[in-house]
Write a protein that holds these residues in place. Structure first.
Motif, PDB file in Angstrom:
ATOM      1  N   ILE A   1      -2.995  25.511  98.824  1.00 31.27           N
ATOM      2  CA  ILE A   1      -3.697  24.273  99.027  1.00 31.27           C
ATOM      3  C   ILE A   1      -4.360  24.062 100.368  1.00 31.27           C
ATOM      4  CG2 ILE A   1      -2.479  23.131  97.217  1.00 31.27           C
ATOM      5  CD1 ILE A   1      -1.212  21.530  99.483  1.00 31.27           C
TER       6      ILE A   1
ATOM      7  N   ILE B   1      -6.402  24.409 103.919  1.00 28.55           N
ATOM      8  CA  ILE B   1      -7.627  24.651 104.419  1.00 28.55           C
ATOM      9  C   ILE B   1      -7.575  25.959 105.174  1.00 28.55           C
ATOM     10  CG2 ILE B   1      -9.720  23.977 105.762  1.00 28.55           C
ATOM     11  CD1 ILE B   1      -8.659  21.098 105.057  1.00 28.55           C
TER      12      ILE B   1
ATOM     13  N   GLU C   1      -7.609  14.311  92.796  1.00 25.44           N
ATOM     14  CA  GLU C   1      -8.672  14.067  93.819  1.00 25.44           C
ATOM     15  C   GLU C   1      -8.734  12.664  94.344  1.00 25.44           C
ATOM     16  OE1 GLU C   1      -9.956  16.446  95.725  1.00 25.44           O
ATOM     17  OE2 GLU C   1      -9.202  18.232  94.707  1.00 25.44           O
TER      18      GLU C   1
ATOM     19  N   VAL D   1      -2.707  22.198 106.468  1.00 27.37           N
ATOM     20  CA  VAL D   1      -2.501  21.355 105.222  1.00 27.37           C
ATOM     21  C   VAL D   1      -2.107  20.027 105.672  1.00 27.37           C
ATOM     22  CG1 VAL D   1       0.100  22.171 105.264  1.00 27.37           C
ATOM     23  CG2 VAL D   1      -1.228  21.483 102.824  1.00 27.37           C
ATOM     24  N   THR D   2      -2.542  18.940 104.810  1.00 29.30           N
ATOM     25  CA  THR D   2      -2.174  17.502 105.062  1.00 29.30           C
ATOM     26  C   THR D   2      -1.493  16.960 104.165  1.00 29.30           C
ATOM     27  OG1 THR D   2      -4.276  16.810 103.831  1.00 29.30           O
ATOM     28  CG2 THR D   2      -4.516  17.546 106.319  1.00 29.30           C
TER      29      THR D   2
ATOM     30  N   GLU E   1      -2.450  14.289 102.495  1.00 28.58           N
ATOM     31  CA  GLU E   1      -3.274  13.963 101.235  1.00 28.58           C
ATOM     32  C   GLU E   1      -3.460  15.153 100.258  1.00 28.58           C
ATOM     33  OE1 GLU E   1      -7.712  13.837 101.732  1.00 28.58           O
ATOM     34  OE2 GLU E   1      -7.199  11.833 101.615  1.00 28.58           O
ATOM     35  N   ASP E   2      -3.519  16.507 101.007  1.00 32.31           N
ATOM     36  CA  ASP E   2      -3.457  17.630 100.207  1.00 32.31           C
ATOM     37  C   ASP E   2      -2.343  17.795  99.116  1.00 32.31           C
ATOM     38  OD1 ASP E   2      -5.968  18.432 101.481  1.00 32.31           O
ATOM     39  OD2 ASP E   2      -4.950  19.534 102.926  1.00 32.31           O
TER      40      ASP E   2
ATOM     41  N   GLU F   1      -8.070  26.175  92.065  1.00 26.03           N
ATOM     42  CA  GLU F   1      -9.227  25.126  91.616  1.00 26.03           C
ATOM     43  C   GLU F   1     -10.330  25.465  90.566  1.00 26.03           C
ATOM     44  OE1 GLU F   1      -9.171  22.345  92.974  1.00 26.03           O
ATOM     45  OE2 GLU F   1      -7.346  22.841  94.173  1.00 26.03           O
TER      46      GLU F   1
ATOM     47  N   GLU G   1      -2.472  15.040  96.568  1.00 29.47           N
ATOM     48  CA  GLU G   1      -3.664  15.190  95.480  1.00 29.47           C
ATOM     49  C   GLU G   1      -3.411  16.192  94.359  1.00 29.47           C
ATOM     50  OE1 GLU G   1      -7.172  16.451  97.708  1.00 29.47           O
ATOM     51  OE2 GLU G   1      -8.002  14.476  97.840  1.00 29.47           O
ATOM     52  N   GLU G   2      -2.387  17.019  94.559  1.00 26.43           N
ATOM     53  CA  GLU G   2      -1.608  17.820  93.714  1.00 26.43           C
ATOM     54  C   GLU G   2      -1.089  17.256  92.604  1.00 26.43           C
ATOM     55  OE1 GLU G   2      -1.740  21.240  93.215  1.00 26.43           O
ATOM     56  OE2 GLU G   2      -3.284  21.284  94.658  1.00 26.43           O
TER      57      GLU G   2
END
Length: 427
Positions: free
Chosen positions: A207, A209, A327, A315-316, A318-319, A357, A322-323
């Motif tokens: 996940i 970036i 989103e 990676v945050t 929030e990421d 994704e 979201e899993e």
């Protein structure tokens, strides 16, 4: 018994058939109960549930009581049926009683009550728990003796009758329970629970970036460029580095520099002073572990590094969330920015798109065990550097490389093999 009136014997036979139905339905109903619902009701103080829980705590005694009662009733019913049939038809009554009672026991004493109990165990188990508790106490000496003999025979075969199987569920079994919850659990909550369960098998690599897409502040840039980047960024936290993301100096929170930025007092020195020490995450860390680590370290963003200390991406928190919940951004406008449907039924997909994704957005089953991106999957399948115009099939999906540059796939035209592109209509 031969001198008893046939009407009395017939009534007694009907009563014994009802008793047989009672024991048969009790056995099936008790063993068909949902154990988790039973535990919940018992904790809530439901009397019937508590009695059933006590009975099921010793299944050998429960089954012993039911089987003793059922066999006694069936054997007595057989004797009475034989006497009644001989009174009515003489010697031929033995055959008639055997056939007739077998059919009656199967229909009224076995199949019907057991089927009903399997379909509606709650309606059977809780009411019968009281008479079964009384019978268990009444027949305890006989049941204990028979159980002792039975357990002894089991020990001779190497089986420990006191051992109990575990009622705990594996992750996959729990995932099946959530999927089969049906209308009892709304779809969005099912998705959230499944997302939580999936955290164990998804890592930060899946996940994050990637480093080539990370937006950050390069201290080697001139101040005006840095200020312009800070004023236009849509992110609340940005990595600060020198020349290369591997030379990261820290993480800056826009809130910490908002006043200086608004008053045009920000420079590189106070930008560095506002930075937090970077928090590094080893590659391959499961999301479940990283979620707890974020909570423990009071962090919301981390830098993913490989075994050599090179930055792979960020990676945050929030990421990870979201899993679980999906989103947070606008679903209509940003649902699949890397996937572009075409008029002929095919899809143009960015080579940097994550396979997870793509699978999630399209319901596909592209392999995710190896490479994480579509570019990596195609390169691995070709075993050479990709070139434009090459067509290939991976699993049940066909792909055509539309654009390749810098030794990687830029864009791909893809479609399921069973759904070929529509032929263009003649003008």
């Amino acid at each position: 018994m031969e001198n008893l009136h046939p009407g009395f014997l017939f009534g007694l036979l009907v009563f014994l058939l009802l008793c047989s139905a009672f024991f048969s339905s009790s056995e099936t109903g008790m063993l068909s109960l949902n154990r988790y619902r039973l535990r919940h009701l018992a904790k809530e103080g439901h009397r019937g549930a508590r009695r059933v829980t006590d009975l099921l705590a010793r299944p050998d005694r429960l089954l012993g009581t039911i089987l003793v009662g059922n066999n006694f009733v069936n054997i007595l019913a057989s004797s009475i049926a034989t006497v009644l049939a001989m009174q009515l038809w003489g010697e031929a009554g033995i055959a008639i009683a055997t056939i007739g009672l077998t059919i009656a026991l199967l229909i009224f004493g076995e199949i019907t009550p057991k089927t009903f109990a399997a379909l509606r165990p709650d309606l059977i188990a809780y009411p019968v728990s009281l008479p079964l508790s009384l019978l268990q106490k009444l027949l305890y000496p006989l049941v204990a003796l028979l159980g002792w003999i039975s357990n002894g025979m089991l020990k001779l075969t190497g089986i420990d009758p006191t051992s109990k199987g575990s009622d705990s569920l594996s992750t996959e079994e729990l995932r099946s329970v959530v999927r089969e919850a049906g209308s009892a659990l709304p779809v969005n909550r099912q998705s959230m629970l499944l997302g939580i369960l999936d955290l164990e098998r998804v890592t930060v690599d899946d996940i994050m970036i990637p480093r080539n897409e990370v937006a950050g502040i390069d201290l080697e840039d001139d101040l005006e460029t840095i200020l312009g980047q800070l004023r236009t960024t849509s992110h609340t936290r940005l990595p600060v580095f020198r020349q290369d993301i591997n030379q990261i100096e820290g993480i800056v929170h826009m809130r910490q520099i908002a006043r200086l930025l608004s008053q045009s007092q920000l420079n590189k020195d106070n930008l560095l002073e506002a930075c937090l020490t970077p928090y590094f995450i080893p590659e391959g860390t499961p999301l479940s572990t990283q979620l707890l680590n974020f909570q423990k370290e009071k962090r919301r963003i981390g830098i993913v590094v490989d075994e050599y200390g090179d930055v792979l991406g960020i990676v945050t928190l929030e990421d990870i969330l979201e899993e679980i919940v999906g989103e947070f951004s606008n679903q209509d406008s940003l649902r699949s920015p890397d996937i572009h449907p075409q008029d002929d039924g095919t899809l143009v997909i960015d080579g940097a798109a994550y396979l997870r994704e793509v699978n999630r957005a399209l319901g596909w089953e592209l392999p995710c065990d190896g490479p994480k991106t579509l570019n990596g999957l195609i390169t691995e399948a070709l075993e050479q550097m990709p070139e434009s115009g090459i067509c290939l099939q991976i699993g049940n999906y066909r792909m055509e490389i539309l654009q390749a540059a810098e030794n990687r796939v830029k864009s791909v035209r893809a479609w399921p093999a069973e759904h070929p592109p529509a032929e263009p209509e003649d003008a």
